[in-house]
Design an enzyme around this catalytic site. Sequence first.
Site, mmCIF file in Angstrom:
data_model
loop_
_atom_site.group_PDB
_atom_site.id
_atom_site.type_symbol
_atom_site.label_atom_id
_atom_site.label_comp_id
_atom_site.label_asym_id
_atom_site.label_seq_id
_atom_site.Cartn_x
_atom_site.Cartn_y
_atom_site.Cartn_z
ATOM 1 N N GLN A 1 0.863 -1.179 0.000
ATOM 2 C CA GLN A 1 0.000 0.000 0.000
ATOM 3 C C GLN A 1 0.901 1.230 0.000
ATOM 4 O OE1 GLN A 1 -3.730 -0.676 0.309
ATOM 5 N NE2 GLN A 1 -2.688 -2.503 -0.453
ATOM 6 N N GLY B 1 -11.996 2.923 3.145
ATOM 7 C CA GLY B 1 -10.990 2.018 2.609
ATOM 8 C C GLY B 1 -9.998 2.699 1.677
ATOM 9 N N HIS B 2 -9.017 1.918 1.242
ATOM 10 C CA HIS B 2 -7.953 2.470 0.411
ATOM 11 C C HIS B 2 -8.479 2.894 -0.968
ATOM 12 C CE1 HIS B 2 -6.808 -1.913 -0.941
ATOM 13 N NE2 HIS B 2 -8.004 -1.566 -1.353
ATOM 14 N N ASN B 3 -7.876 3.953 -1.496
ATOM 15 C CA ASN B 3 -8.177 4.493 -2.829
ATOM 16 C C ASN B 3 -9.554 5.145 -2.927
ATOM 17 O OD1 ASN B 3 -5.741 3.208 -3.558
ATOM 18 N ND2 ASN B 3 -6.840 1.373 -4.221
#
Length: 358
Positions: free
Chosen positions: A214, A255-257
């Site tokens: 990440q 969450g990511h992105n």
Amino acid sequence: MAQPSFFKQGPSSTLAEIAALTKAELVDASRADHRITGVASLDEAGPMHLGFFENIKYAGQLAQTRAGAVLVSPRFEASVPPHVAVLRAKSPFRAFVAYARLIHQDAMRPQSGFDLTGIAASAVIHPTARLEDGVTVDPLAVIGPQVEIGAGSVIGSGAVLSPGVRIGRDCNVGAGTVIQFALIGNNVLIHPGCQIGQDGYGFIFAETHQKVPQTGRVIIQNDVEIGAGTTIDRGSLRDTVIGEGSKIDNQVQIGHNVTIGRHCLIAAQCGLAGSLTLGDNVALGAKVGINNHLHIGDGAQVTAMSAVKDDVPANGRWGGYFAKPTKQWFREILAVERLPKSGAPGADSKDAKGERQG
């Protein structure tokens, strides 16, 4: 023991002054000089308090209130008891908030939990960190290498800013918050216990569940507020972005992105899966869950406790499990409620004499 008051009381105001501030109309001009010293709910207000009435559910409280004055719309004006001064307002709650903001400016943003200005002796600040003038750092906060903090910002007790983090001007980082791999704009309020910039949940689902690096960041733009206990994962390849002016409630998982547009409202316990995009002015009710890689259009609203598995168009009003346009959802609920309560295939039933059939 006297009950403590945690917020300073602002100066008193006459009803004439309150009417001018809130753009309300004082119905009985003879009460113009009556002084108000604070705000309160209808059921707890006394003669020196200002209240408001906007929801018919509280009609009983209005009838019995001891408030000195009440902001009320013309529709309900006649329901105000005769001993209470009436301030006629198009939007009573908005007017009430305008006055409350004036007299309780100290409640508008968190300050040092220790009434400090400057750097506490027990704070740990790396020599390469750069703090502009007017930064406050509470006891036991940790400021890592190459961190930059803008003027007027307050870093709460026990907060940790990891290497390279940048905090803009006039920000507040609440006690116990951990921030890493993040760039934060000006006038951002982060309440206690937030976790920002940790790994996103990325794995190759093989037998060993291999971790995906990440390597993105978290970007939080100006005028954002983030509630206590909220977690925001950094991006995997592209950044996780929180748009200008958005307000995020307590215990939200992002969450990511994920990209959140400008001026969005996200209520408590929402879960936003990775790589989804929210447009501008989106509103999510409490406990909404949204699947990954979706797009929620500008101005869309999703009702509380909905599960979203499809894109939502701009200005859409969606809800349900799984979420769909609210009109369709309501029709389906009504159709289910109209189903026969007995006599369905396979269900036990009784004849007119109460004897079981079959």
